[in-house]
Design a protein around this motif. Sequence first.
Motif, short mmCIF file in Angstrom:
data_model
loop_
_atom_site.label_atom_id
_atom_site.label_comp_id
_atom_site.label_asym_id
_atom_site.label_seq_id
_atom_site.Cartn_x
_atom_site.Cartn_y
_atom_site.Cartn_z
N ASN A 424 12.32 -49.23 -35.34
CA ASN A 424 13.04 -49.98 -34.30
C ASN A 424 12.41 -49.78 -32.92
N ALA A 425 11.09 -49.61 -32.92
CA ALA A 425 10.38 -49.33 -31.68
C ALA A 425 10.58 -50.44 -30.65
N LYS A 426 10.80 -50.04 -29.43
CA LYS A 426 10.92 -50.97 -28.33
C LYS A 426 9.53 -51.36 -27.85
N ALA A 427 9.33 -52.59 -27.46
CA ALA A 427 8.01 -53.05 -26.99
C ALA A 427 7.81 -52.72 -25.51
N PHE A 428 6.58 -52.42 -25.16
CA PHE A 428 6.23 -52.23 -23.75
C PHE A 428 6.14 -53.60 -23.08
N THR A 429 6.44 -53.63 -21.80
CA THR A 429 6.32 -54.90 -21.04
C THR A 429 4.92 -55.08 -20.50
N HIS A 430 4.28 -53.97 -20.10
CA HIS A 430 2.90 -54.00 -19.57
C HIS A 430 2.70 -55.14 -18.57
N GLN A 431 3.50 -55.08 -17.51
CA GLN A 431 3.44 -56.11 -16.47
C GLN A 431 2.87 -55.53 -15.19
N ASP A 432 1.76 -56.11 -14.72
CA ASP A 432 1.18 -55.66 -13.46
C ASP A 432 2.07 -56.09 -12.31
N LEU A 433 2.28 -55.16 -11.38
CA LEU A 433 3.15 -55.41 -10.23
C LEU A 433 2.30 -55.61 -8.98
N VAL A 434 2.74 -56.48 -8.12
CA VAL A 434 2.02 -56.76 -6.88
C VAL A 434 2.25 -55.63 -5.91
#
Length: 434
Positions: A424-434
Motif C-alpha cells: 500500500n505504498a504511497k507515491a512520491f509527488t516529486h514536484q519542483d517548487l519555484v
Amino acid sequence: MTASVVDTRSLIDIAQATREAARQLAVLSTEDRNEAIATLATALEKATPDILAANAEDCQASVDNISAALYARLQLGESKLKSAIAGVRDVANLPDPVGAMQIKRELDKGLILKRVTCPLGVLGVIFEARPEALIQITTLAIKSGNGVILKGGKEAIRSCTELVKVIQAALAKTKVNPDAVQLLTTREEIRGLLELDEYVDLIIPRGSNSFVRYVQENTKIPVLGHADGICHLYIDKAADFQQAIEITIDAKTNYPAACNAIETLLVHRDIAEEFLPQVATALQAKEVKLLGDEVTRSFLDIPAATEDDWKTEYSDLILAIKVVDNIEAAIAHINTYGSKHTDAIVTEDNTTAATFLAQVDAAGVFHNCSTRFADGFRYGFGAEVGISTQQMPPRGPVGLEGLVTYKYQLVGNGHVVATYTGANAKAFTHQDLV
C-alpha cells in the motif's frame, strides 16, 4: 589571536585552528565576508611599499638561483600588485557562492528537499613564486567561506610573510577569524601538509609540472591542478594571415612564462610556404627561438624539433612548429601531446572551427583568439585559485564555483520511509517548487 605569521605551533595545531576558523567563516553573512574582503583590499593598498620592498629582497636573493621563467613569476611590481588588489575588490562584487539553492523539490506534501551550496572547508595551497597568487587565493577562500593554509616557495618567503602579516592584521579588524588564513614557511611542512587528510579538504598546487606531479603522488587529499601547460595554436588553411600572426605573437610572447602561453604552432600544409616566413619574421623580431619539423625546415632555416619538443612546456621564448595535412591531423597531434589546458584555432571557416572546438580534448578550446585569455580574472571570476586540466569538474580556471560543494537538506513532519514501501505504498509527488 595576534596578527602575526611567526608561529611555533605544530602543523596539526595550525590545521585544527584553521578548521575551527573555517567553521566560523562558513556561517558568516555575505555582508560580513564582503566587508572583510574590502578591509583586506584597503590594507594591501596601505602596505604597498612594505610588500614591494619584501618582494624586491626576494628577487635580489633569487636572481642568480632560479630560472628566468620562475623569476618572472616572482617579480611583483607596483602594476602587478595594483592589478591583484583590483581583483580583490572584483571578488567582493561577485555573487555569493554560499547558500545558493540548486534544488527545491516536494517529495510529498510536507516533505521538502533542498540542495544548498556550502564551503569545502579547508584548502591547502602550495605554490612556487607568484606572490599575487597568495592574494587571489586568500580572497576567493574568504568569499567562499573556506579556511586556507598557504605554502609559498622559498624564493618568495619574504613576500609571502609580509602579505600574510597584512592579511591577518586586516582580518583581525573584521568578523573573520585571522586563523582562517595560515602560512607555512619551511619545505619540510609540505610533506606534513599533504598528510593532513583529516583537516584539509582540497590541495591546490601551483608550479612546475614535476612539482604538481609530486603533490598528486604524495597525498590522499583530493588535488586540483595541472601538471603541464602545453598549449597549441593551429593555423588553418582558411585563416586570416594578419589575424593569425597577431594571435601567435600574443599567445607566445605576451607572457611566455604563463601556463596558457603556446608551446607548439601547427600550420596547415596548404598555406605553409606563404605563411611560415611571415610568422617567423614576426616571432624572431620578438626574439623567439624557433624549432621545426622537417617540412617546416624546408621553408625556414631553423633548428630541428625533436619528439621531446612536442612534449615540452618551455615557459620561455621558444616555439616548436609543425606542418600538418589537415584539421584531423592537427586535432590528433593536440590530443596526443597536449596537456588538456588550452588550445586554439585560427580560421574563417566556421565548420572547421566547430570541428576543432568539439574534438580537441582540453579545458579551454578557442577560436580566433589568443590562448592567453585562459585566466580566471579575464573570464570574470574575479581571480582564480588555479587551473584544472582534469576531466571531472571543476575544469579550466577555477574561481568561486570550484570552492563550494553542496548538501541535501530534507525537512518533513514525522515522515517515515515505511509509508512509501510495501503493498500500500504511497507515491512520491516529486514536484519542483519555484
